[in-house]
Write a protein that holds these residues in place. Structure first.
Motif, PDB file in Angstrom:
ATOM      1  N   TYR A   1       1.023  -1.330  -0.056  1.00  0.00           N
ATOM      2  CA  TYR A   1      -0.098  -0.071  -0.014  1.00  0.00           C
ATOM      3  C   TYR A   1       0.784   1.310   0.029  1.00  0.00           C
TER       4      TYR A   1
ATOM      5  N   LYS B   1       2.266   1.712  -3.197  1.00  0.00           N
ATOM      6  CA  LYS B   1       1.343   1.927  -4.136  1.00  0.00           C
ATOM      7  C   LYS B   1       0.947   3.682  -4.200  1.00  0.00           C
TER       8      LYS B   1
ATOM      9  N   LYS C   1       3.877   5.499  -5.773  1.00  0.00           N
ATOM     10  CA  LYS C   1       3.914   5.504  -7.235  1.00  0.00           C
ATOM     11  C   LYS C   1       2.785   6.486  -7.772  1.00  0.00           C
ATOM     12  N   ARG C   2       1.656   6.560  -7.015  1.00  0.00           N
ATOM     13  CA  ARG C   2       0.444   7.495  -7.482  1.00  0.00           C
ATOM     14  C   ARG C   2       1.028   8.909  -7.527  1.00  0.00           C
TER      15      ARG C   2
ATOM     16  N   ASP D   1      -1.862   2.887 -10.501  1.00  0.00           N
ATOM     17  CA  ASP D   1      -2.043   1.401  -9.691  1.00  0.00           C
ATOM     18  C   ASP D   1      -3.439   1.591  -8.919  1.00  0.00           C
ATOM     19  N   ASP D   2      -4.623   2.391  -9.351  1.00  0.00           N
ATOM     20  CA  ASP D   2      -5.644   2.575  -8.655  1.00  0.00           C
ATOM     21  C   ASP D   2      -6.564   1.543  -8.340  1.00  0.00           C
ATOM     22  N   LYS D   3      -7.099   1.457  -6.990  1.00  0.00           N
ATOM     23  CA  LYS D   3      -7.825   0.027  -6.792  1.00  0.00           C
ATOM     24  C   LYS D   3      -9.129   0.171  -7.528  1.00  0.00           C
TER      25      LYS D   3
ATOM     26  N   SER E   1      -6.710   3.792 -15.523  1.00  0.00           N
ATOM     27  CA  SER E   1      -5.465   3.299 -15.487  1.00  0.00           C
ATOM     28  C   SER E   1      -4.518   3.740 -16.449  1.00  0.00           C
TER      29      SER E   1
END
Length: 987
Positions: free
Chosen positions: A312, A315, A318-319, A326-328, A407
């Protein structure tokens, strides 16, 4: 030859200055916004650190940053936030935390949690030049982390770890914590570093610094899946504006696995898109905001602490720091209402600019598209995150259900425009009938989209070479209505080259919206170092294409240039080799290698002088030997041969060149290029020092009343107690003070020594009548002095001494008058010749024997006259020889200057450094001066040893290129050994 040499040096120095200008001046302007404190900043000393710890580290301290009301309520250290520790770097200040701390306090006003920013004061130590303090700093930070966590023990759920932000060398200290036996690895799980040289030191000026870095990197490689399994690291490089730490050194790819590390350059960070210098990276508002957004998103909403989920945290990093989304919610289903409006784009091209009256979904058909259509591109500032989707359920000309394609979203500059880009293949959308593009109601909409054939809009381009001076046209004219082109840059994979792409406007339709731009995007797939150039659509645009990080050998991905243009304009795209930026790259990446080659040039001159001494040739001056003997092919080819011939990995892995190959910053002609630049620099410096020493020598000759003796005769001076005393003082300074300071003083002594030697040259040339002008008169005087008034008696003595058992009658046959006209040495040589003749031959023909002797004597005399060295010759030899040693000593001083600067700053605490890197080399060199500066021993006396040492020093130059091209501190070993050899030869 002198004119050609000067022209060559002028050209080389001009090229180097051109590259240096590019590095320092030809960079983008500082576009960072300043971060401001909304309230008065306060740095509160943190109490409670154990007395024995503070006594062990008296120079260091720990502070808590605060402003306004937060500072008032935090004075008692009853903290309830999320602890963050800032570690400053080389010569850094604990007050640099204020930008991050102030923005965090402002952002916390809208959240139910906040961050507590601590900062450690490391006394601004110069750990970038000297590694002796790094372990000391690491141990103190370990105690600080333990103490920080103890401040939260009054909470019901106290934090278990501390987030670390390290600037410059502070980031290396943060990673070194895990090597300490007193550190609990669970106390730190997130590290953010700014402009930290993770890969290797910027300049390996100190052995301890190099070994410290190697030990840290080795530990992280070995323990990444064990001790460090929960740790994530973000490394941010400043780009081309950072001239202190080039961004290639900040990458973690060879140290930490990409699954738990992220390395980016500020020019590639969304909403930052600019380059920062080494200090600006701490306070740049755009970067600070990106950092704080990522840190706030890493917080677990339940525990109000940093999430313990490693995936997490990566993630979130990177966002906010890359365009890799790499969005949920990727792939979520979108249901449309009956009130939603749809419009079919039959030709596959769409362009909207200006006000939009109502929200519309534009449908790009995939099922009926031409087979060659394989990609979709969209650029716009309207529609939100789900502005592009794939329709999977259609009813008539309406879409009922779609899958989000968010994405693929990428942000594009300029900032504050919320411009997004989607570039995706259509081949994978098998279940989709249309691609939907949402344009929302509002003003100022700028949207362009099209379905296209990648083969038509993509160019495979072979880059021009170094000797191509005119730009090459890639696209003579863009197609009507086209919005996107892509160029693959096949040969751009090493930082050693640079290009410039130009987008020239050919024509435009009127009117053009002032907010409509053309964007050039340089994309490097193997490294997060993308760069952008944005200009108004009706203006010319250009972008530099150069790398901060080379491509690894096992990676075949290609660099790409994306061109986003207005469909209302036609453009011409061209690309050319940028010679200025190419030399700038050479200076940026390899200027730290120059000390190696500068020293190589000087030692080559010394090696050739030893060769001349062995053959009894006159020593030429430094410039002459350098221009005649110091050529690139003397060293560079043998380096290549050794690298090619010896493949034994335990040996080749120790080469500095092997490390450069790993970084992909080495190319075959690099040693030759660096040798040439160093050659020119040595030429200029030596010319200046020759002029300086000659001026000082002339001044000394005018002012000194001490008589100058004939240098060709042995000196009868007494023991030079003053010299020995001075050398003793230098040795004492080396052992108990600063080794470099002793070297500086030794260099001053040597400059005075060489200047005095030139004064001797002047006096011999102008004052002393030591050069005979009439050889016949000199011969007569020598004969009179040596033979005397009684020739017969002298001959008798010579008969007894030299001929021994030969018959006196044979000697009597020699004409005494003829012998009287010859030099004493000629008599000895003739006599020796007579001894070797057969007695019978002499007795048979006395007249013929006498004629033969006369011919032999004449030949020997001519040879003696040819090899005869005058006092002036010897004086010039002494000056030239010691000038070269002075140049070598200057190299040694420059190499060790960093330790002198550190010692001067540390002087208020101690008279010596914990471990002086110049101590042992200084002791060796200063001890050698007792022999080298001895007035009775001006030149080497052991000529048999000269042949061996000449070859040995030449071998040194090859070894130096292999082992010291990056490890500058190793040069001191070679130079000090050379001085010891010179002293031994002069004993």
């Amino acid at each position: 030859m002198a004119a050609r040499n000067k022209a060559l040096c002028a050209l080389l120095l001009s090229l180097f200055a051109w590259g240096l200008y590019d590095v320092i001046v030809n960079v983008e302007e500082n576009s960072c916004s300043m971060t401001y404190m909304f309230q008065y900043p306060t740095y509160m000393p943190v109490p409670g650190i154990k007395e024995e710890i503070q006594n062990a580290f008296p120079r260091y301290a720990l502070y808590l940053y605060g402003e306004g009301e937060y500072a008032k309520r935090s004075k008692n250290m009853k903290l309830d936030g999320i602890p963050v520790l800032f570690i400053p770097g080389n010569a850094g200040s604990y007050k640099q935390v204020r930008s991050l701390g102030s923005v965090a306090l402002r952002k916390a006003e809208k959240n139910s949690f906040h961050f507590d920013y601590f900062s450690v004061d490391l006394d601004g130590e110069l750990v970038g030049m000297y590694g002796g303090f790094l372990q000391h700093q690491t141990e103190y930070v370990v105690h600080c982390i333990n103490h920080i966590l103890s401040l939260y023990q009054h909470l019901k759920n106290p934090p278990q770890n501390v987030v670390i932000v390290g600037h410059s060398m502070g980031g290396l200290v943060a990673r070194a914590l895990f090597l300490s036996p007193n550190f609990n690895s669970k106390q730190v799980n997130t590290i953010i570093t700014q402009a930290t040289p993770h890969d290797s030191p910027v300049v390996k000026a100190d052995k301890e610094l190099d070994e410290f870095q190697l030990s840290v990197n080795k530990f992280w490689k070995n323990e990444m899946n064990d001790t460090l399994i929960d740790v994530v690291v973000l490394s941010v490089g400043g780009g081309f504006r950072d001239n202190l730490v080039r961004s290639g050194l900040t990458f973690l790819s060879d140290v930490i696995h990409p699954s738990r590390s992220l390395s980016v350059v500020t020019s590639a960070i969304p909403r930052v898109w600019l380059s920062t210098d080494h200090l600006c990276v701490v306070w740049c508002k755009e970067l600070v905001l990106a950092t704080k957004r990522a840190m706030f998103d890493m917080i677990d909403k339940k525990t109000k602490q940093v999430s313990i989920d490693t995936a997490y945290r990566m993630k979130m990093l990177k966002r906010h720091f890359t365009n890799d989304n790499d969005d949920k919610e990727i792939g979520k289903t979108i249901q449309f209402k009956e009130t939603d409006k749809f419009a079919l784009v039959e030709d596959g091209k769409l362009h909207i600019e200006g006000a939009v009256a109502k929200t519309m979904h534009y449908m790009f058909p995939l099922k009926d598209a031409v087979e060659e259509i394989d990609h979709f591109i969209a650029v716009g500032n309207s529609g939100g995150a789900d502005w592009v989707s794939a329709c999977v359920k259609v009813k008539g000309e309406r879409c009922l259900e779609a899958i989000s394609l968010k994405s693929y979203n990428q942000l594009l500059p300029p900032r504050k425009t919320d411009t997004k880009k989607i570039l995706m293949p259509t081949i994978g959308l098998n279940d989709a009938s249309h691609i939907l593009l949402k344009v929302t109601k509002g003003r100022g909409a700028l949207v362009s989209a099209e379905l296209f054939n990648s083969e038509v809009n993509t160019v495979q381009f072979l880059l021009p070479g170094f000797f191509t001076f005119a730009p090459v046209i890639i696209l003579s004219e863009t197609g009507e209505g086209s919005t996107f082109h892509r160029v693959y840059l096949d040969d751009l994979y090493t930082p050693g080259v640079a290009y410039k792409a130009s987008l020239d406007v050919l024509s435009c339709q009127d009117p053009i919206d002032e907010n409509l731009n053309s964007t050039m995007h340089f994309h490097v797939p193997w490294s997060s170092e993308d760069s952008y150039s944005v200009r108004p659509a009706n203006k010319n645009n250009d972008i530099s294409l150069k790398l901060v990080n080379g491509r690894s050998a096992d990676d075949d991905r290609k660099a790409q240039l994306f061109i986003h243009i207005s469909p209302k304009c036609q453009y011409q795209l061209s690309l050319g080799y940028s010679h200025q930026e190419g030399f700038g790259q050479l200076v940026r990446f390899h200027s730290t290698c120059l000390p190696c080659f500068i020293t190589v040039v000087v030692i080559l001159v010394f090696s050739y002088q030893l060769k001349q001494l062995r053959t009894n040739e006159p020593l030429h001056d430094f410039i002459w030997i350098q221009s005649s003997y110091c050529k690139p092919f003397v060293v560079a080819p043998f380096v290549s041969i050794i690298r090619s011939a010896i493949k034994w990995e335990p040996l080749t892995s120790t080469y500095d060149i092997t490390e450069m190959v790993r970084k992909n910053i080495f190319f075959n002609v690099l040693p030759i290029v660096l040798f040439l630049f160093s050659y020119a620099m040595v030429c200029v410096v030596s010319q200046f020092l020759i002029y300086t020493t000659k001026c000082l020598g002339q001044f000394y000759c005018l002012m000194s009343r001490t008589p100058i003796t004939d240098p060709s005769k042995p000196s009868q001076s007494t023991i030079p107690w003053m010299l020995y005393s001075t050398v003793g003082v230098l040795i004492m300074i080396s052992s108990s003070g600063s080794g470099t300071l002793a070297l500086v003083l030794a260099l001053s002594m040597y400059v005075a020594h060489v200047s005095k030697k030139y004064a001797n040259v002047i006096c011999v040339r102008n004052c002393l009548n030591l050069t005979p002008t009439n050889e016949s008169e000199k011969t007569k005087e020598d004969d009179t002095k040596e033979i005397g008034d009684d020739d017969t008696k002298e001959i008798g003595d010579d008969d007894t001494k030299e001929i021994g058992d030969d018959d006196t009658k044979e000697i009597g046959d020699v004409d005494t008058k003829e012998i009287g006209d010859d030099d004493t040495k000629e008599i000895g040589d003739a006599t020796k010749e007579i001894e070797d003749d057969d007695t019978k031959d002499i007795g048979d023909d006395d007249t013929k024997e006498t004629e033969d002797d006369e011919n032999v004597d004449k030949d020997v005399a001519e040879a003696t006259e040819t090899k005869e060295r005058t006092a002036l010759d010897i004086a010039e030899d002494v000056y030239n020889y010691h000038f070269t040693l002075m140049m070598l000593l200057l190299c040694l001083v420059v190499i060790n200057i960093p330790s002198l600067i550190v010692w001067a700053k540390h002087l208020k605490y101690s008279y010596s450094l914990p471990s002086d890197p110049a101590r042992y080399t200084s002791l060796a060199v200063c001890s050698s001066l007792a022999i080298l500066l001895d007035p009775s021993k001006s030149l080497p006396s052991n000529m048999n040893f000269a042949k061996f040492t000449s070859r040995l020093t030449y071998i040194f130059t090859i070894a130096m290129v292999l082992y010291t091209i990056e490890s500058v501190y190793r040069l001191s070993y070679f130079v000090s050994v050379t001085f010891v050899i010179a002293a031994v030869m002069q004993m």
